[in-house]
Design a protein around this motif. Structure first.
Motif, PDB file in Angstrom:
ATOM      1  N   VAL A  85      13.738   2.769  13.364  1.00  0.00           N
ATOM      2  CA  VAL A  85      13.088   1.751  14.174  1.00  0.00           C
ATOM      3  C   VAL A  85      12.928   0.508  13.308  1.00  0.00           C
ATOM      4  N   ILE A  86      13.364  -0.621  13.857  1.00  0.00           N
ATOM      5  CA  ILE A  86      13.461  -1.857  13.087  1.00  0.00           C
ATOM      6  C   ILE A  86      12.444  -2.870  13.602  1.00  0.00           C
ATOM      7  N   PHE A  87      11.578  -3.316  12.712  1.00  0.00           N
ATOM      8  CA  PHE A  87      10.623  -4.381  13.004  1.00  0.00           C
ATOM      9  C   PHE A  87      10.747  -5.411  11.886  1.00  0.00           C
ATOM     10  N   SER A  88      10.707  -6.689  12.245  1.00  0.00           N
ATOM     11  CA  SER A  88      10.794  -7.730  11.226  1.00  0.00           C
ATOM     12  C   SER A  88       9.430  -7.948  10.572  1.00  0.00           C
ATOM     13  N   ILE A  89       9.467  -8.359   9.309  1.00  0.00           N
ATOM     14  CA  ILE A  89       8.223  -8.649   8.592  1.00  0.00           C
ATOM     15  C   ILE A  89       7.606  -9.942   9.111  1.00  0.00           C
ATOM     16  N   VAL A  90       8.453 -10.922   9.375  1.00  0.00           N
ATOM     17  CA  VAL A  90       8.026 -12.206   9.943  1.00  0.00           C
ATOM     18  C   VAL A  90       9.074 -12.654  10.958  1.00  0.00           C
ATOM     19  N   LYS A  91       8.662 -13.564  11.827  1.00  0.00           N
ATOM     20  CA  LYS A  91       9.557 -14.228  12.786  1.00  0.00           C
ATOM     21  C   LYS A  91      10.416 -13.244  13.575  1.00  0.00           C
ATOM     22  N   PRO A  92       9.830 -12.453  14.443  1.00  0.00           N
ATOM     23  CA  PRO A  92       8.406 -12.344  14.767  1.00  0.00           C
ATOM     24  C   PRO A  92       7.695 -11.333  13.858  1.00  0.00           C
ATOM     25  N   ARG A  93       6.383 -11.504  13.760  1.00  0.00           N
ATOM     26  CA  ARG A  93       5.575 -10.557  12.999  1.00  0.00           C
ATOM     27  C   ARG A  93       5.561  -9.216  13.727  1.00  0.00           C
ATOM     28  N   PRO A  94       5.401  -8.119  13.004  1.00  0.00           N
ATOM     29  CA  PRO A  94       5.471  -6.807  13.648  1.00  0.00           C
ATOM     30  C   PRO A  94       4.315  -6.547  14.614  1.00  0.00           C
ATOM     31  N   ASN A  95       4.655  -5.942  15.717  1.00  0.00           N
ATOM     32  CA  ASN A  95       3.673  -5.469  16.686  1.00  0.00           C
ATOM     33  C   ASN A  95       3.410  -4.006  16.341  1.00  0.00           C
ATOM     34  N   PHE A  96       2.335  -3.737  15.590  1.00  0.00           N
ATOM     35  CA  PHE A  96       2.104  -2.389  15.083  1.00  0.00           C
ATOM     36  C   PHE A  96       1.722  -1.410  16.190  1.00  0.00           C
ATOM     37  N   ASN A  97       1.112  -1.914  17.255  1.00  0.00           N
ATOM     38  CA  ASN A  97       0.792  -1.050  18.384  1.00  0.00           C
ATOM     39  C   ASN A  97       2.077  -0.521  19.007  1.00  0.00           C
ATOM     40  N   LEU A  98       3.063  -1.382  19.140  1.00  0.00           N
ATOM     41  CA  LEU A  98       4.354  -0.985  19.689  1.00  0.00           C
ATOM     42  C   LEU A  98       5.070  -0.027  18.736  1.00  0.00           C
ATOM     43  N   LEU A  99       4.972  -0.295  17.439  1.00  0.00           N
ATOM     44  CA  LEU A  99       5.567   0.590  16.442  1.00  0.00           C
ATOM     45  C   LEU A  99       4.958   1.988  16.530  1.00  0.00           C
ATOM     46  N   ASP A 100       3.627   2.070  16.605  1.00  0.00           N
ATOM     47  CA  ASP A 100       2.973   3.377  16.690  1.00  0.00           C
ATOM     48  C   ASP A 100       3.380   4.121  17.954  1.00  0.00           C
ATOM     49  N   ARG A 101       3.517   3.402  19.052  1.00  0.00           N
ATOM     50  CA  ARG A 101       3.965   4.033  20.291  1.00  0.00           C
ATOM     51  C   ARG A 101       5.352   4.658  20.120  1.00  0.00           C
ATOM     52  N   PHE A 102       6.237   3.920  19.455  1.00  0.00           N
ATOM     53  CA  PHE A 102       7.590   4.428  19.260  1.00  0.00           C
ATOM     54  C   PHE A 102       7.572   5.678  18.378  1.00  0.00           C
ATOM     55  N   LEU A 103       6.775   5.647  17.320  1.00  0.00           N
ATOM     56  CA  LEU A 103       6.693   6.798  16.416  1.00  0.00           C
ATOM     57  C   LEU A 103       6.177   8.033  17.149  1.00  0.00           C
ATOM     58  N   ILE A 104       5.165   7.829  18.012  1.00  0.00           N
ATOM     59  CA  ILE A 104       4.639   8.944  18.800  1.00  0.00           C
ATOM     60  C   ILE A 104       5.713   9.488  19.734  1.00  0.00           C
ATOM     61  N   MET A 105       6.428   8.573  20.391  1.00  0.00           N
ATOM     62  CA  MET A 105       7.460   8.984  21.336  1.00  0.00           C
ATOM     63  C   MET A 105       8.559   9.782  20.644  1.00  0.00           C
ATOM     64  N   MET A 106       8.984   9.353  19.463  1.00  0.00           N
ATOM     65  CA  MET A 106      10.020  10.079  18.732  1.00  0.00           C
ATOM     66  C   MET A 106       9.521  11.451  18.283  1.00  0.00           C
ATOM     67  N   GLU A 107       8.278  11.519  17.833  1.00  0.00           N
ATOM     68  CA  GLU A 107       7.736  12.804  17.397  1.00  0.00           C
ATOM     69  C   GLU A 107       7.617  13.765  18.571  1.00  0.00           C
ATOM     70  N   GLN A 108       7.235  13.250  19.733  1.00  0.00           N
ATOM     71  CA  GLN A 108       7.169  14.091  20.921  1.00  0.00           C
ATOM     72  C   GLN A 108       8.525  14.712  21.235  1.00  0.00           C
ATOM     73  N   GLN A 109       9.587  13.983  20.913  1.00  0.00           N
ATOM     74  CA  GLN A 109      10.938  14.456  21.217  1.00  0.00           C
ATOM     75  C   GLN A 109      11.594  15.165  20.032  1.00  0.00           C
ATOM     76  N   GLY A 110      10.806  15.353  18.960  1.00  0.00           N
ATOM     77  CA  GLY A 110      11.295  16.120  17.826  1.00  0.00           C
ATOM     78  C   GLY A 110      12.328  15.425  16.983  1.00  0.00           C
ATOM     79  N   VAL A 111      12.284  14.096  16.919  1.00  0.00           N
ATOM     80  CA  VAL A 111      13.275  13.328  16.159  1.00  0.00           C
ATOM     81  C   VAL A 111      12.604  12.650  14.970  1.00  0.00           C
ATOM     82  N   ASP A 112      13.143  12.872  13.778  1.00  0.00           N
ATOM     83  CA  ASP A 112      12.627  12.201  12.583  1.00  0.00           C
ATOM     84  C   ASP A 112      12.870  10.701  12.678  1.00  0.00           C
ATOM     85  N   CYS A 113      11.964   9.925  12.110  1.00  0.00           N
ATOM     86  CA  CYS A 113      12.041   8.471  12.253  1.00  0.00           C
ATOM     87  C   CYS A 113      11.918   7.776  10.903  1.00  0.00           C
TER      88      CYS A 113
END
Length: 301
Positions: A85-113
């Protein structure tokens, strides 16, 4: 003939012959109606058997779907070994809420991230190191890369070698630019960032499996700006915040929500900066969101 679906657009599936080779080895196929009857749909990443209808025009029919070792719901792909999962450090700044959602979704599906922070060359304040530390403390593999200066690309290639990897992230984070650095056969369209809203144009409109080396594929997926939480109760949320686990034994009550309780080991750890405030804030927001979910007419909304 055996092959792998590399693209699916408008009911057509583009299947790369298992023998490998140039673009001419890709066949345009339709799927037999029996799959619809069995409520089965071919996915990008599927291994298939195809019947060649016209060798010169590279036309065929998919006659058989071979067994899958994994299947993701979103993005809808088959046989993925891991996700980056790719998030930029700046321009745009990372949306950590969205990142956490993605990590949860991948873990639910049993995929390492793997978490990849892009645009390292624009990180004048050194924030990337702080972001990496937050998620490495949670047990995730992270790296920082610069497509412009090819920094971190070698490390990323090593993590992808011999695997099929789903690449995902919001628009504008440089995902297509990174994929261009990893291979030379398919040049992905890249987009400019809107200066006003710091969001990227959607440059990937469909999922595409790209061969970047022997037994190594990367699956580019359309950018996302929101993700729901699937089949998750509020009481289960803390299970996906692994950094909470060492401190939960100090909570006064079993099933502690780690929000309103008087004596809570997680909140104590937060006060001592042993738990990231960014992650904890996201946890509280997601917990509240799950708490507000109600059943309406017998169906969850």
């Amino acid at each position: 003939m055996r092959g792998k679906i590399v693209r699916g657009i408008g009911g057509f599936y583009y299947v790369k012959a298992v023998s490998g080779g140039p673009e001419s080895d890709i066949y345009e196929c339709k799927a037999k109606g029996i799959f619809r009857k069995d409520n089965r749909k071919p996915l990008v990443g599927d291994e298939v058997i195809l019947d060649v209808l016209d060798e010169e025009k590279r036309l065929g029919n998919i006659s058989e779907l071979l067994p899958r070792h994994s299947e993701l719901i979103r993005p809808a792909v088959a046989n993925a070994d891991q996700a980056v999962v790719i998030f930029s450090i700046v321009k745009p700044r990372p949306n950590f809420n969205l990142l956490d959602r993605f990590l949860i979704m991948m873990e639910q599906q049993g995929v390492d991230c793997i978490i990849c922070f892009s645009k390292e060359d624009l990180d004048e304040k050194g924030e990337g190191g702080k972001y990496r530390q937050i998620y490495e403390n949670c047990g995730y593999r992270t790296l920082a890369v610069s497509a412009k200066y090819q920094r971190g690309i070698g490390e990323l290639k090593e993590l992808l070698t011999g695997r099929t990897t789903v690449a995902a992230g919001p628009s504008g984070v440089g995902k297509s630019s990174l994929i261009n650095c990893l291979q030379s056969n398919v040049v992905m369209e890249t987009g400019e960032i809107s200066a006003r809203i710091e969001r990227g144009k959607h440059t990937t409109r469909h999922s595409e499996l790209i061969d970047i080396g022997e037994n190594t594929y990367i699956l580019d997926t359309p950018g996302f700006s929101s993700l729901g939480l699937f089949d998750l109760e509020k009481g289960q949320l803390a299970e996906y915040y692994h950094e909470f686990e060492p401190y939960e034994k100090f909570c006064e009550f079993g099933g502690c929500s780690h929000i309103n309780e008087r004596k809570c080991g997680v909140k104590d750890a937060l006060a001592e900066k042993l738990v990231s405030d960014i992650r904890y804030e996201n946890y509280c927001l997601l917990y509240e969101e799950l708490s507000k979910m109600r059943y309406r007419s017998g169906r969850r909304i």
